[in-house]
Design an enzyme around this catalytic site. Sequence first.
Site, PDB file in Angstrom:
ATOM      1  NE  ARG A  52      12.451   8.815  11.135  1.00 46.19           N
ATOM      2  CZ  ARG A  52      13.064   9.922  11.422  1.00 46.19           C
ATOM      3  NH1 ARG A  52      13.243  10.866  10.509  1.00 46.19           N
ATOM      4  NH2 ARG A  52      13.503  10.150  12.638  1.00 46.19           N
ATOM      5  N   GLY A  53       9.314   9.959  12.628  1.00 48.87           N
ATOM      6  CA  GLY A  53       9.649  11.140  13.415  1.00 48.87           C
ATOM      7  C   GLY A  53       8.373  11.701  14.014  1.00 48.87           C
ATOM      8  CB  ALA A  54       7.362  12.533  17.459  1.00 48.03           C
ATOM      9  CG  ASP A  91       9.475   9.317  19.318  1.00 46.01           C
ATOM     10  OD1 ASP A  91      10.711   9.356  19.500  1.00 46.01           O
ATOM     11  OD2 ASP A  91       8.950   9.244  18.188  1.00 46.01           O
ATOM     12  CD  GLN A 125      15.495   5.283  12.796  1.00 44.25           C
ATOM     13  OE1 GLN A 125      16.459   4.595  13.114  1.00 44.25           O
ATOM     14  NE2 GLN A 125      14.255   5.000  13.180  1.00 44.25           N
ATOM     15  NE  ARG A 144       6.487   4.114  14.380  1.00 46.06           N
ATOM     16  CZ  ARG A 144       7.692   4.693  14.324  1.00 46.06           C
ATOM     17  NH1 ARG A 144       7.884   5.753  13.580  1.00 46.06           N
ATOM     18  NH2 ARG A 144       8.686   4.228  15.058  1.00 46.06           N
ATOM     19  CG  ASN A 156      14.374  10.114  21.358  1.00 45.47           C
ATOM     20  OD1 ASN A 156      13.583  10.546  20.547  1.00 45.47           O
ATOM     21  ND2 ASN A 156      15.686  10.131  21.143  1.00 45.47           N
TER      22      ASN A 156
HETATM   23  C1  LIG Z   1      11.649  14.780  16.099  1.00 49.60           C
HETATM   24  S1  LIG Z   1      11.024  13.288  16.634  1.00 49.60           S
HETATM   25  C2  LIG Z   1      12.202  12.209  16.026  1.00 49.60           C
HETATM   26  C3  LIG Z   1      12.170  10.948  16.809  1.00 49.60           C
HETATM   27  O1  LIG Z   1      11.480   9.927  16.070  1.00 49.60           O
HETATM   28  C4  LIG Z   1      12.367   8.845  15.914  1.00 49.60           C
HETATM   29  O2  LIG Z   1      11.735   7.625  15.936  1.00 49.60           O
HETATM   30  P1  LIG Z   1      11.266   6.978  14.524  1.00 49.60           P
HETATM   31  O3  LIG Z   1      12.357   7.232  13.541  1.00 49.60           O
HETATM   32  O4  LIG Z   1      11.069   5.504  14.865  1.00 49.60           O
HETATM   33  O5  LIG Z   1       9.970   7.658  14.187  1.00 49.60           O
HETATM   34  C5  LIG Z   1      13.306   8.995  17.076  1.00 49.60           C
HETATM   35  O6  LIG Z   1      12.717   8.592  18.281  1.00 49.60           O
HETATM   36  C6  LIG Z   1      13.552  10.458  17.042  1.00 49.60           C
HETATM   37  O7  LIG Z   1      14.132  11.025  18.158  1.00 49.60           O
END
Ligand SMILES: CSC[C@H]1O[C@H](OP(=O)(O)O)[C@H](O)[C@@H]1O
Length: 369
Positions: free
Chosen positions: A57-59, A257, A216, A105, A267
């Site tokens: 996960r993470g953009a 994101d 997270q 997603r 975000n």
């Molecule tokens: C560097 S982007 C990280 C961003 O992604 C996270 O969402 P997720 O864990 O659901 O993918 C979160 O928005 C973070 O800031």
Amino acid sequence: MKSQIQCQQVRTVWWEEDEQGVAVCLVDQSRLPLQVNVLRLRHEHEVAEAIVSLKVRGAPAIGVTAALGMALAAQRLWREQGERMLLHEAYAALGEAKRLLGTTRPTAVNLFWALERMQDCARRASDELQVKTLRQLAQLLQLEALQIAAEDAASCKRMGELGAQFIQDGDTLLTHCNAGALATSGMGSGLAPIYIAQQQGKHVHVFVDETRPVLQGARLTAWELQQAGVPLTLITDNMAGHFMRHGGIKAVFVGADRIAANGDVANKIGTYSVAVLAHAHHIPFYVVAPFSTVDLTLASGELIPIEQRNAEEVTSIRGERVAPWDVTVANPAFDVTPHEYITALITDCGVARAPFTTSLGEMMSSKSE
Ligand SMILES: CSC[C@H]1O[C@H](OP(=O)(O)O)[C@H](O)[C@@H]1O
């Protein structure tokens, strides 16, 4: 058994070739920090499932993983079909892989940008007759996906260097969610300025929001900072205001994101609340994201699609139910922070300040030159 290993040894997502062929490899982030399970994915369907279930996960990491998933699809087709499959049939099959990965997603624009870039690479190869065989196409797409990963790692370092200028020795900072190495192919976005400041000899202390419902912050950011030797205090999300008032917090750093043309930022859920609290306490609020996260096709944040995730993430913790049965649940995975609450957007192309429509537009123009 507690398994604490050096975060620097843990890569987020990578490509491997072994006796069984090729695989997209990743650390299963849904099991971190107490279990470090490496998954070897050999079909694009497995890659899609890993993105949906937040194993990765993470953009930026989502974009890189989807690109590797497209490359994996091409390799799989070649290894299964050999040259029996005609190139136009392969392009059609790759289009199906792109569609599948694109449904995982909806919010992180990096996913769609990376998939488009992979398809453009294949289309260009076809138009310019660069490839004559499926094997050549598979090799070309593998190189393109690895290039996307390398570019992401370089942009992380650049964002860290630009963001570190806003961190002074002795600062206390606050973060929300995880925008570190585990969210990218490099050192991270939101955490990168902290890592670079540490390298510059600045001593910082970070208040880490746990970030419900998927934690997270508690599971990933606390672990990353601990492994990197950055002093931290883990807090629940509802403590952020208290510590802004009493904890001497000098700045907030988060990732993103998707960023709209006017600077509104999507975000992790809870970011908007943190931004309003920071504004109320006159604390600078910095968003750190590669320019590939900016979506200039959207005039404002109201147009950013917000992912709605399943109720179990809210009603249970690690499978242990904490809410009554049959309760109505809302679980938006992201929220939108209006640009008015953002001090600066720190990108790999520079630092954008209000008015963001102008500064982001100028950044886009200079990129195009
Ligand atoms: C560097 S982007 C990280 C961003 O992604 C996270 O969402 P997720 O864990 O659901 O993918 C979160 O928005 C973070 O800031």
